[in-house]
Scaffold this motif. Structure first.
Motif, PDB file in Angstrom:
ATOM      1  N   ALA A 267       0.820  -1.211   0.000  1.00  9.77           N
ATOM      2  CA  ALA A 267       0.000   0.000   0.000  1.00  9.77           C
ATOM      3  C   ALA A 267       0.855   1.263   0.000  1.00  9.77           C
ATOM      4  CB  ALA A 267      -0.924  -0.005   1.211  1.00  9.77           C
ATOM      5  N   LEU A 268       0.344   2.316  -0.650  1.00  5.98           N
ATOM      6  CA  LEU A 268       0.993   3.623  -0.666  1.00  5.98           C
ATOM      7  C   LEU A 268       0.186   4.567   0.214  1.00  5.98           C
ATOM      8  CD1 LEU A 268       1.451   4.101  -4.523  1.00  5.98           C
ATOM      9  CD2 LEU A 268       3.281   3.633  -2.894  1.00  5.98           C
ATOM     10  N   THR A 269       0.809   5.627   0.694  1.00  3.79           N
ATOM     11  CA  THR A 269       0.014   6.664   1.345  1.00  3.79           C
ATOM     12  C   THR A 269      -0.722   7.426   0.255  1.00  3.79           C
ATOM     13  OG1 THR A 269       1.690   8.372   1.142  1.00  3.79           O
ATOM     14  CG2 THR A 269       1.823   6.948   3.081  1.00  3.79           C
ATOM     15  N   ASP A 270      -1.808   8.118   0.653  1.00  4.84           N
ATOM     16  CA  ASP A 270      -2.599   8.887  -0.310  1.00  4.84           C
ATOM     17  C   ASP A 270      -1.746   9.872  -1.095  1.00  4.84           C
ATOM     18  OD1 ASP A 270      -5.037   7.799  -0.124  1.00  4.84           O
ATOM     19  OD2 ASP A 270      -6.060   9.646   0.507  1.00  4.84           O
ATOM     20  N   GLU A 271      -0.843  10.503  -0.380  1.00  7.51           N
ATOM     21  CA  GLU A 271      -0.025  11.544  -0.996  1.00  7.51           C
ATOM     22  C   GLU A 271       0.923  10.953  -2.037  1.00  7.51           C
ATOM     23  OE1 GLU A 271       2.887  15.021   0.670  1.00  7.51           O
ATOM     24  OE2 GLU A 271       1.602  13.930   2.091  1.00  7.51           O
ATOM     25  N   GLU A 272       1.633   9.884  -1.611  1.00  3.63           N
ATOM     26  CA  GLU A 272       2.530   9.191  -2.542  1.00  3.63           C
ATOM     27  C   GLU A 272       1.764   8.755  -3.783  1.00  3.63           C
ATOM     28  OE1 GLU A 272       5.796   6.577  -0.041  1.00  3.63           O
ATOM     29  OE2 GLU A 272       3.691   6.009   0.100  1.00  3.63           O
ATOM     30  N   TYR A 273       0.559   8.183  -3.511  1.00  7.12           N
ATOM     31  CA  TYR A 273      -0.256   7.642  -4.584  1.00  7.12           C
ATOM     32  C   TYR A 273      -0.584   8.708  -5.618  1.00  7.12           C
ATOM     33  CZ  TYR A 273      -4.468   6.143  -7.014  1.00  7.12           C
ATOM     34  OH  TYR A 273      -5.388   5.860  -7.986  1.00  7.12           O
ATOM     35  N   LYS A 274      -1.099   9.854  -5.136  1.00 10.40           N
ATOM     36  CA  LYS A 274      -1.505  10.916  -6.058  1.00 10.40           C
ATOM     37  C   LYS A 274      -0.338  11.412  -6.886  1.00 10.40           C
ATOM     38  CE  LYS A 274      -5.713  12.806  -4.106  1.00 10.40           C
ATOM     39  NZ  LYS A 274      -6.117  13.618  -2.946  1.00 10.40           N
ATOM     40  N   LYS A 275       0.801  11.534  -6.248  1.00 11.91           N
ATOM     41  CA  LYS A 275       1.984  12.038  -6.930  1.00 11.91           C
ATOM     42  C   LYS A 275       2.428  11.063  -8.025  1.00 11.91           C
ATOM     43  CE  LYS A 275       6.460  13.648  -5.665  1.00 11.91           C
ATOM     44  NZ  LYS A 275       7.455  13.637  -4.571  1.00 11.91           N
ATOM     45  N   LYS A 276       2.527   9.790  -7.619  1.00 11.68           N
ATOM     46  CA  LYS A 276       2.951   8.772  -8.581  1.00 11.68           C
ATOM     47  C   LYS A 276       1.950   8.634  -9.723  1.00 11.68           C
ATOM     48  CE  LYS A 276       6.127   5.565  -6.402  1.00 11.68           C
ATOM     49  NZ  LYS A 276       6.495   4.154  -6.257  1.00 11.68           N
ATOM     50  N   LEU A 277       0.653   8.630  -9.366  1.00 12.02           N
ATOM     51  CA  LEU A 277      -0.391   8.466 -10.382  1.00 12.02           C
ATOM     52  C   LEU A 277      -0.300   9.578 -11.425  1.00 12.02           C
ATOM     53  CD1 LEU A 277      -2.973   6.923 -11.307  1.00 12.02           C
ATOM     54  CD2 LEU A 277      -4.298   8.585  -9.998  1.00 12.02           C
ATOM     55  N   GLY A 278      -0.196  10.818 -10.925  1.00 11.69           N
ATOM     56  CA  GLY A 278      -0.134  11.959 -11.843  1.00 11.69           C
ATOM     57  C   GLY A 278       1.041  11.840 -12.796  1.00 11.69           C
ATOM     58  N   LYS A 279       2.179  11.459 -12.247  1.00  8.98           N
ATOM     59  CA  LYS A 279       3.393  11.341 -13.048  1.00  8.98           C
ATOM     60  C   LYS A 279       3.239  10.271 -14.126  1.00  8.98           C
ATOM     61  CE  LYS A 279       8.223  11.699 -11.634  1.00  8.98           C
ATOM     62  NZ  LYS A 279       9.135  11.390 -10.510  1.00  8.98           N
ATOM     63  N   LEU A 280       2.693   9.118 -13.687  1.00  9.65           N
ATOM     64  CA  LEU A 280       2.550   8.004 -14.628  1.00  9.65           C
ATOM     65  C   LEU A 280       1.479   8.288 -15.679  1.00  9.65           C
ATOM     66  CD1 LEU A 280       2.936   5.030 -12.130  1.00  9.65           C
ATOM     67  CD2 LEU A 280       4.483   5.609 -14.016  1.00  9.65           C
ATOM     68  N   GLN A 281       0.410   8.996 -15.270  1.00 11.49           N
ATOM     69  CA  GLN A 281      -0.621   9.348 -16.250  1.00 11.49           C
ATOM     70  C   GLN A 281      -0.073  10.304 -17.298  1.00 11.49           C
ATOM     71  OE1 GLN A 281      -4.038  10.674 -13.957  1.00 11.49           O
ATOM     72  NE2 GLN A 281      -5.028   8.676 -14.123  1.00 11.49           N
ATOM     73  N   ASP A 282       0.768  11.242 -16.854  1.00 12.70           N
ATOM     74  CA  ASP A 282       1.388  12.167 -17.811  1.00 12.70           C
ATOM     75  C   ASP A 282       2.246  11.408 -18.811  1.00 12.70           C
ATOM     76  OD1 ASP A 282       0.189  14.309 -16.717  1.00 12.70           O
ATOM     77  OD2 ASP A 282       1.926  15.016 -15.577  1.00 12.70           O
ATOM     78  N   LYS A 283       2.970  10.424 -18.292  1.00 13.67           N
ATOM     79  CA  LYS A 283       3.835   9.640 -19.163  1.00 13.67           C
ATOM     80  C   LYS A 283       2.999   8.849 -20.179  1.00 13.67           C
ATOM     81  CE  LYS A 283       7.765   6.505 -19.053  1.00 13.67           C
ATOM     82  NZ  LYS A 283       8.550   5.576 -18.233  1.00 13.67           N
ATOM     83  N   LEU A 284       1.897   8.275 -19.681  1.00 15.75           N
ATOM     84  CA  LEU A 284       1.019   7.483 -20.545  1.00 15.75           C
ATOM     85  C   LEU A 284       0.404   8.351 -21.635  1.00 15.75           C
ATOM     86  CD1 LEU A 284      -0.273   4.756 -21.098  1.00 15.75           C
ATOM     87  CD2 LEU A 284      -2.056   5.301 -19.445  1.00 15.75           C
ATOM     88  N   LYS A 285       0.013   9.560 -21.251  1.00 15.44           N
ATOM     89  CA  LYS A 285      -0.568  10.515 -22.198  1.00 15.44           C
ATOM     90  C   LYS A 285       0.412  10.776 -23.338  1.00 15.44           C
ATOM     91  CE  LYS A 285      -3.275  14.711 -21.716  1.00 15.44           C
ATOM     92  NZ  LYS A 285      -3.911  15.469 -20.633  1.00 15.44           N
ATOM     93  N   ASP A 286       1.649  10.989 -22.948  1.00 15.18           N
ATOM     94  CA  ASP A 286       2.699  11.253 -23.921  1.00 15.18           C
ATOM     95  C   ASP A 286       2.913  10.037 -24.827  1.00 15.18           C
ATOM     96  OD1 ASP A 286       4.892  12.743 -25.019  1.00 15.18           O
ATOM     97  OD2 ASP A 286       6.200  11.311 -23.980  1.00 15.18           O
ATOM     98  N   LEU A 287       2.904   8.849 -24.214  1.00 16.91           N
ATOM     99  CA  LEU A 287       3.105   7.621 -24.994  1.00 16.91           C
ATOM    100  C   LEU A 287       1.954   7.398 -25.975  1.00 16.91           C
ATOM    101  CD1 LEU A 287       4.476   5.205 -22.238  1.00 16.91           C
ATOM    102  CD2 LEU A 287       5.698   5.972 -24.283  1.00 16.91           C
ATOM    103  N   HIS A 288       0.726   7.726 -25.543  1.00 19.59           N
ATOM    104  CA  HIS A 288      -0.430   7.563 -26.423  1.00 19.59           C
ATOM    105  C   HIS A 288      -0.287   8.458 -27.649  1.00 19.59           C
ATOM    106  CE1 HIS A 288      -5.092   7.598 -26.976  1.00 19.59           C
ATOM    107  NE2 HIS A 288      -4.529   6.680 -27.712  1.00 19.59           N
ATOM    108  N   ASN A 289       0.209   9.649 -27.415  1.00 19.70           N
ATOM    109  CA  ASN A 289       0.465  10.587 -28.495  1.00 19.70           C
ATOM    110  C   ASN A 289       1.462  10.020 -29.507  1.00 19.70           C
ATOM    111  OD1 ASN A 289       0.140  13.162 -29.616  1.00 19.70           O
ATOM    112  ND2 ASN A 289       0.011  13.991 -27.533  1.00 19.70           N
ATOM    113  N   ARG A 290       2.556   9.469 -28.967  1.00 23.13           N
ATOM    114  CA  ARG A 290       3.583   8.904 -29.852  1.00 23.13           C
ATOM    115  C   ARG A 290       3.052   7.681 -30.588  1.00 23.13           C
ATOM    116  NH1 ARG A 290       8.588   8.196 -26.018  1.00 23.13           N
ATOM    117  NH2 ARG A 290       9.385   7.004 -27.778  1.00 23.13           N
TER     118      ARG A 290
END
Lengths: 381, 381
Positions: A267-290
């Motif tokens: 389990a992650l803390t809420d804060e860690e989770y939100k930070k990691k999620l945002g980062k990974l979603q940004d990366k995924l968004k970029d990958l979808h574009n490519r």
């Protein structure tokens, strides 16, 4: 002596015998259609052949013996720009008949490959890949209870030339001669080599090629009807037999058993989770574009226990994707029209276009997991 | 003052109020999706608007509040050559959502008409026909329990120009500006006239247009969510109400009652029959040829008593047709995915291409005959 010449050694019968054998075979097909309907046998008839060999006419003659509610004719040209955005077998898979019905392919996957091969657009290694795909595809049909019959309508170079000239000489029939036909006749020998190689590469005992002497309409019909009726009878008598289990052709890394995977302490803390999620979603968004710009199609497959949180997980993936570029496919129990076809049909018809993403909420693996438990499929599937 | 300016008179709230109203509406949509699922309400959200108005972004924001298994986004470009071979509403009809699901149209039938109108390819009388079709189509959706919401994302000429320049200034976003966007901005006033006329022509009380002030992303989302949630709540509270019966819009010749048609004395001798049949089949063959060359689509519809001989009749019709140019559609009881859509969906998706023939063995009339007896539909359908 090439394949095309050696394959039809049956001698053409005289007029009276031809007529009586034809009548016999037509009646047989008429009664066989009911047996097909009752037993739920799906029949795929692939009609390939030289330009002006009479493929359309042949199909027209054969189907006259069948109730029009139990067959369909699928005509294929070279793939359109949109069709090219999916695997090349997609449109042929989509056209598969339901159980108990006939589907006639007025040219199919052979014509597509041979054409691209002749015009020189296809390299040797790519050709080998295509052949491997086709052999797997045809094998899949056989293994799943489809009767597949492959006919090649053969005429000689001289006969083709004569037919083209005849068609061109009348205003009414002129439009039926395409540029491909003219080109083919001009390069007959070159085409023949490619055709013979293709036939040789895909002629397997489970679905052999039948070369049809197409010099005469009635004689061609008789040859096809005899093979068709024979094939139906063999398939019907085989249908109670077990289907061989395919070996898995991919080398797999050994997967750990579910019970062996530790689930604690992740389990992650809420804060860690939100930070990691945002980062990974940004990366995924970029990958979808490519992905979109490089025209790569992507399939994301979900399996798992009920209530394990697949839905929420899919939602967080989807949030990062461009809504114009993905679709989520929830897979429920197969509907009647799906059950009546190859079990992969409902997945083939949902494949993503290139540059697009398809997310499957449950997949084809369900076949060997849930459906086996619930009785939708047998050990042989 | 034109429609576009007059329609959104809501004042944009301040930042804090905007944020709290947005949160409220997002939560409401999240809970409304379950009510939609339970009640089986299908929701069609048509998102039209100026180029660079943020249609894709808006849809992305809205769907983030919905389980991805319950919506799909359909993106439409101008119709391809193949799509043009069917009625223009075909592809929009095909994309209709199932009961209990959302379908977002990233531009739809409005964009297609307006584009052709602006480029001058569409005459006044043709435009009037299209408008009449669209009004009927939207009315059909309403009458069959679909919630249809039509949004137009509006930005000013200056705002559009600013956005285009911004997008063009960065390598990463340059590709998102299409030639249409540039053209549209250059001819903004001219486009506005056509758009306002279209909105005026299709703005009916049963499915009104909502003009969305798209100057800011969040504000646009709030306006759409408020209309969407409001629409869902009205539709859910209305769903138990009776649907008005449509008047038949075609003047019909009075048909004789079945019992009044004499069936005796109509038999032919075998010889007469064969002669007449051959002659008529030849004529039909010729007509099919002309149909194909003139690109006319043809539907042949069969209804009748069970065992009245529909099958044999269809067979004799089919014998005369080119097998590459027709399909027979036996219509059985609707399957689950068909029952989950407008009752005409399974007919729309089987419409013939131009130059082709579709033979329906039982039709949409079954809805008011057999299905009413068997309980598949209510008096209101």
């Amino acid at each position: 002596m090439g394949i095309l010449k050696s394959c039809y050694l049956n001698e053409r019968p005289g007029k009276d015998i031809l007529r009586s054998r034809l009548k016999e075979q037509e009646d047989l097909l008429f009664s066989n259609q009911n047996r097909i309907k009752e037993s739920g046998l799906p029949v795929v008839v692939l009609v390939e052949g030289w330009g002006t060999a009479g493929k359309g006419t042949l199909i027209g003659r054969v189907i006259n013996n069948i109730d029009p509610r139990f067959y369909k004719v699928a005509t294929f040209d070279m793939p359109t720009a949109d069709e090219k955005r999916r695997p090349f077998l997609h449109r042929y898979f989509e056209a598969l008949p339901e159980a108990g019905k006939f589907r006639f392919y007025n040219t199919g996957w052979m014509n597509e490959i041979v054409n691209e091969r002749i015009t020189g657009k296809m390299s040797d290694s790519f050709y080998e890949k295509r052949i491997a795909s086709i052999r797997r595809f045809e094998r899949q049909l056989n293994d799943n209870g489809y009767l597949l019959l492959k006919f090649f309508m053969h005429i000689s170079e001289e006969e083709q030339k004569k037919r083209i000239e005849e068609l061109l000489s009348r205003v009414d029939t002129k439009w039926r001669v395409g540029d491909e036909d003219l080109w083919q006749n001009k390069h007959y020998k070159q085409c023949q080599k490619v055709i013979e190689k293709y036939i040789d590469d895909t002629d397997v005992s489970s679905s052999p090629w039948y070369i049809i002497d197409a010099a005469s309409e009635k004689w061609a019909e008789l040859q096809v009807l005899e093979r068709l009726n024979e094939g139906i009878e063999i398939a019907l008598s085989n249908s109670t037999m077990a289907v061989p289990l395919l070996q898995n052709t991919f080398p797999l890394v050994k997967m750990p058993k579910l019970a062996e995977i530790p689930l604690e302490g992740k389990a992650l803390t809420d804060e860690e989770y939100k930070k990691k999620l945002g980062k990974l979603q940004d990366k995924l968004k970029d990958l979808h574009n490519r992905l979109y710009r490089k025209r790569v199609p992507l399939i994301i497959a979900y399996e798992g226990w009920d209530a394990a949180g697949k839905g929420g997980n899919i939602k967080r993936i989807a949030e990062a994707l461009d809504p114009r570029g993905y679709e989520v496919h929830p897979i429920a129990s197969p509907e009647p029209h799906e059950k009546a076809r190859h079990y992969l049909w409902r997945f083939w018809t949902r494949l993503p276009k290139d540059g697009h993403v398809a997310i499957f909420d449950r997949t084809w693996y369900g076949r060997v997991m849930v459906e086996r438990i619930e009785g939708f499929c047998s050990e042989n599937d």
